[in-house]
Motif scaffolding. Structure first.
Motif, PDB file in Angstrom:
ATOM      1  N   VAL A 228      24.334  47.824  -2.454  1.00 33.74           N
ATOM      2  CA  VAL A 228      25.183  46.705  -2.834  1.00 33.74           C
ATOM      3  C   VAL A 228      25.384  46.754  -4.345  1.00 33.74           C
ATOM      4  CG1 VAL A 228      25.448  44.204  -2.893  1.00 33.74           C
ATOM      5  CG2 VAL A 228      24.371  45.298  -0.918  1.00 33.74           C
ATOM      6  N   LEU A 229      26.628  46.975  -4.744  1.00 32.46           N
ATOM      7  CA  LEU A 229      26.943  47.031  -6.173  1.00 32.46           C
ATOM      8  C   LEU A 229      27.324  45.639  -6.651  1.00 32.46           C
ATOM      9  CD1 LEU A 229      29.098  50.306  -6.331  1.00 32.46           C
ATOM     10  CD2 LEU A 229      26.658  50.036  -6.767  1.00 32.46           C
ATOM     11  N   PRO A 230      26.651  45.105  -7.649  1.00 32.75           N
ATOM     12  CA  PRO A 230      26.965  43.752  -8.130  1.00 32.75           C
ATOM     13  C   PRO A 230      28.270  43.751  -8.930  1.00 32.75           C
ATOM     14  CG  PRO A 230      25.287  44.767  -9.514  1.00 32.75           C
ATOM     15  CD  PRO A 230      25.528  45.722  -8.387  1.00 32.75           C
ATOM     16  N   ALA A 231      28.808  42.573  -9.098  1.00 31.88           N
ATOM     17  CA  ALA A 231      30.001  42.426  -9.940  1.00 31.88           C
ATOM     18  C   ALA A 231      29.658  42.778 -11.388  1.00 31.88           C
ATOM     19  CB  ALA A 231      30.527  40.998  -9.844  1.00 31.88           C
ATOM     20  N   ARG A 232      30.578  43.401 -12.041  1.00 30.52           N
ATOM     21  CA  ARG A 232      30.325  43.815 -13.426  1.00 30.52           C
ATOM     22  C   ARG A 232      31.645  43.899 -14.178  1.00 30.52           C
ATOM     23  NH1 ARG A 232      31.258  49.393 -14.108  1.00 30.52           N
ATOM     24  NH2 ARG A 232      31.783  50.450 -12.128  1.00 30.52           N
ATOM     25  N   SER A 233      31.526  43.969 -15.501  1.00 28.07           N
ATOM     26  CA  SER A 233      32.692  44.115 -16.375  1.00 28.07           C
ATOM     27  C   SER A 233      32.604  45.437 -17.117  1.00 28.07           C
ATOM     28  CB  SER A 233      32.769  42.956 -17.369  1.00 28.07           C
ATOM     29  OG  SER A 233      32.974  41.738 -16.706  1.00 28.07           O
ATOM     30  N   ALA A 234      33.753  46.032 -17.380  1.00 27.72           N
ATOM     31  CA  ALA A 234      33.827  47.283 -18.116  1.00 27.72           C
ATOM     32  C   ALA A 234      35.100  47.262 -18.948  1.00 27.72           C
ATOM     33  CB  ALA A 234      33.808  48.480 -17.154  1.00 27.72           C
ATOM     34  N   VAL A 235      35.346  48.344 -19.657  1.00 26.97           N
ATOM     35  CA  VAL A 235      36.562  48.438 -20.462  1.00 26.97           C
ATOM     36  C   VAL A 235      37.287  49.735 -20.129  1.00 26.97           C
ATOM     37  CG1 VAL A 235      35.710  47.038 -22.375  1.00 26.97           C
ATOM     38  CG2 VAL A 235      35.322  49.512 -22.391  1.00 26.97           C
ATOM     39  N   LEU A 236      38.593  49.680 -20.202  1.00 34.27           N
ATOM     40  CA  LEU A 236      39.445  50.862 -20.059  1.00 34.27           C
ATOM     41  C   LEU A 236      39.873  51.274 -21.467  1.00 34.27           C
ATOM     42  CD1 LEU A 236      41.125  52.839 -18.284  1.00 34.27           C
ATOM     43  CD2 LEU A 236      42.939  51.111 -18.316  1.00 34.27           C
ATOM     44  N   PRO A 237      39.263  52.322 -22.048  1.00 33.39           N
ATOM     45  CA  PRO A 237      39.588  52.691 -23.428  1.00 33.39           C
ATOM     46  C   PRO A 237      40.900  53.479 -23.513  1.00 33.39           C
ATOM     47  CG  PRO A 237      37.923  54.179 -22.564  1.00 33.39           C
ATOM     48  CD  PRO A 237      38.215  53.186 -21.470  1.00 33.39           C
ATOM     49  N   ILE A 238      41.753  53.097 -24.434  1.00 33.94           N
ATOM     50  CA  ILE A 238      43.010  53.806 -24.678  1.00 33.94           C
ATOM     51  C   ILE A 238      42.997  54.285 -26.125  1.00 33.94           C
ATOM     52  CG2 ILE A 238      45.524  53.628 -24.758  1.00 33.94           C
ATOM     53  CD1 ILE A 238      45.369  51.469 -22.642  1.00 33.94           C
ATOM     54  N   LYS A 239      43.034  55.579 -26.312  1.00 36.18           N
ATOM     55  CA  LYS A 239      42.998  56.139 -27.660  1.00 36.18           C
ATOM     56  C   LYS A 239      44.295  55.816 -28.405  1.00 36.18           C
ATOM     57  CE  LYS A 239      41.475  60.169 -28.548  1.00 36.18           C
ATOM     58  NZ  LYS A 239      41.295  61.635 -28.604  1.00 36.18           N
ATOM     59  N   ILE A 240      44.185  55.689 -29.704  1.00 34.98           N
ATOM     60  CA  ILE A 240      45.385  55.501 -30.511  1.00 34.98           C
ATOM     61  C   ILE A 240      46.266  56.744 -30.444  1.00 34.98           C
ATOM     62  CG2 ILE A 240      46.225  55.234 -32.888  1.00 34.98           C
ATOM     63  CD1 ILE A 240      43.943  53.370 -33.419  1.00 34.98           C
ATOM     64  N   ASN A 241      45.621  57.903 -30.455  1.00 32.49           N
ATOM     65  CA  ASN A 241      46.365  59.160 -30.347  1.00 32.49           C
ATOM     66  C   ASN A 241      46.020  59.831 -29.021  1.00 32.49           C
ATOM     67  OD1 ASN A 241      47.838  61.510 -30.870  1.00 32.49           O
ATOM     68  ND2 ASN A 241      46.139  62.468 -31.953  1.00 32.49           N
ATOM     69  N   SER A 242      46.512  59.260 -27.933  1.00 29.94           N
ATOM     70  CA  SER A 242      46.230  59.817 -26.611  1.00 29.94           C
ATOM     71  C   SER A 242      46.963  61.132 -26.366  1.00 29.94           C
ATOM     72  CB  SER A 242      46.618  58.812 -25.521  1.00 29.94           C
ATOM     73  OG  SER A 242      45.848  57.639 -25.609  1.00 29.94           O
ATOM     74  N   ALA A 243      48.035  61.386 -27.115  1.00 22.51           N
ATOM     75  CA  ALA A 243      48.834  62.594 -26.896  1.00 22.51           C
ATOM     76  C   ALA A 243      48.195  63.835 -27.491  1.00 22.51           C
ATOM     77  CB  ALA A 243      50.233  62.409 -27.498  1.00 22.51           C
ATOM     78  N   GLY A 244      47.156  63.679 -28.328  1.00 20.39           N
ATOM     79  CA  GLY A 244      46.570  64.850 -28.970  1.00 20.39           C
ATOM     80  C   GLY A 244      47.510  65.439 -30.003  1.00 20.39           C
ATOM     81  N   TYR A 245      47.331  66.730 -30.258  1.00 19.57           N
ATOM     82  CA  TYR A 245      48.153  67.388 -31.277  1.00 19.57           C
ATOM     83  C   TYR A 245      48.973  68.554 -30.726  1.00 19.57           C
ATOM     84  CZ  TYR A 245      49.421  70.183 -35.349  1.00 19.57           C
ATOM     85  OH  TYR A 245      50.121  70.907 -36.282  1.00 19.57           O
TER      86      TYR A 245
END
Length: 407
Positions: A228-245
């Motif tokens: 049984v997995l309890p309720a929890r909070s997390a974050v979805l991280p989005i990089k400022i430069n997700s496109a790379g170089y």
């Protein structure tokens, strides 16, 4: 330092030393000696033609092309996101395309070398074949070595090999600048200005590449088998430069140079319009800077949309019982993630475009120093990202016990 971390560091160092050794293994059929003419510069250029002189360029080009096809073709995109089996098929397609690109480039180099007087002692058909096979083999050797580093060493193998190529050129660049400074060819103020500029630029790169825009996600409690997995909070991280170089800056010049190459083939390189176009689009020209900036800015948004993929992320959240607080799951969540990613990418696109323009601004205003061709904003960004990734992996391994448990 844990034993696992020490083992991985030792493996990585050994693999990189093997890579550097390969850069000194001359192509078969090239034997520098008294017969080689053209001065020290020509001799140095020829002796740099090692069996791995193509480096990872064919592989990176193939990987970028496959990603572009995946962005435009939904079936390939679905395959890339279908798990380990799909990723293996994508890797197989990439290697096949790498073979084609590397063979084409290697054959062109070998043929050109054969036709240069006094470079190849025995310029027969055998040289072209052995040199081509050696260069193609060198590419696949580096691909194999980079995968070993990623799997058994520390850091990303491809990024480490690219970074080592950049770093090893620094001593010769510094020596050349010091020689010009002593002779009075350049001023000390210009050198100090460049030192201050690069310190500030690297600092900004570290801040931007480390920054994340976190989207809060709440997961409801659920039962999986007997657990049984309890309720929890997390974050979805989005990089400022997700496109790379690499992808935006590599694809951008294709948008005008590929059509220009077709026009050159049709009308000839001597056509006035073609000559004028090449002149206006040369490195450091205002039109090249404008087109390059616009293309990289737009491509940063396009590739970020592919990397982040709000619709796929929203479906994954539904599958695992997650939801963005205050947002209806499904299409509304996808729109919210897309909105956040787009606003974040505005900053990332401006940042990436600025990095691209660094060497061109130096060239346009004549305030550059004689760096090698690979020392520029992009090279600095690759090294910074590699170091940040190394730091993260070292920290994670330092906090992990032998049983892969966090301390």
């Amino acid at each position: 330092m844990t034993r696992e971390l020490a083992r991985r560091i030792a493996f990585t160092i050994g693999a990189l030393l093997l890579f550097r050794f390969g850069t000194h293994v001359l192509l078969p059929g090239l034997r520098p000696g008294d017969w080689l003419t053209g001065g020290p510069a020509a001799i140095g250029a020829i002796t740099r033609l090692s069996i791995i002189c193509l480096n990872l360029i064919p592989y990176l080009s193939a990987a970028i092309l496959v990603q572009l096809v995946a962005m435009a073709w939904g079936r390939l995109n679905s395959l890339a996101r279908s798990g380990e089996r799909g990723r293996r098929r994508i890797a197989r397609y990439t290697l096949i395309l790498t073979l084609l690109i590397a063979s084409f480039q290697a054959y062109g180099i070998a043929t050109a070398l054969r036709d240069i007087p006094n470079v190849v002692p025995n310029p027969d058909g055998g040289f072209v074949l052995t040199a081509t096979v050696s260069m193609v083999g060198g590419v696949f050797f580096l691909v194999w070595l980079s995968e070993l580093i990623t799997r058994h060493g520390i850091g990303n193998g491809i990024a480490l090999i690219l970074s080592v190529n950049i770093i090893v050129s620094l001593p010769s660049d510094i020596a050349g600048i010091a020689s010009l400074l002593q002779s009075g060819a350049i001023s000390s103020g210009l050198v100090l200005g460049h030192i201050a500029f690069w310190i500030a630029t690297v600092t900004i790169m570290v801040v931007v590449e480390s920054a994340r825009r976190n989207v809060r996600v709440d997961f409801a409690g659920r039962k999986i088998g007997d657990r049984v997995l309890p309720a929890r909070s997390a974050v979805l991280p989005i990089k400022i430069n997700s496109a790379g170089y690499l992808v935006p800056t590599t694809v951008a010049p294709w948008l005008w140079f590929l059509p220009l190459a077709v026009l050159t083939y049709v009308y000839g390189a001597d056509a006035p319009l073609i000559e004028s176009a090449y002149k206006q689009l040369k490195f450091g020209a205002p039109l090249h800077m404008i087109l390059g900036s616009a293309a990289v800015f737009v491509l940063a948004f396009i590739y970020t949309a592919y990397v982040v993929d709000p619709e796929h992320t929203a479906k994954s959240l539904i599958r695992y019982g997650g939801a963005v607080p205050g947002v209806v799951p499904g299409e509304a969540t996808a729109d919210q993630i897309d909105r956040v990613a787009s606003l974040t990418t505005v900053v990332g696109a401006v940042y990436l475009t600025s990095v691209l323009l660094i060497p061109e601004v130096f060239e346009l205003y004549g305030i550059g120093l004689p760096y090698s061709m690979i020392i520029n904003g992009g090279a600095a960004l690759i090294v910074v990202c590699t170091v940040l990734d190394l730091r993260k992996q070292v920290r994670d391994l330092s906090l992990t016990n032998a049983g892969d448990e966090r301390r």
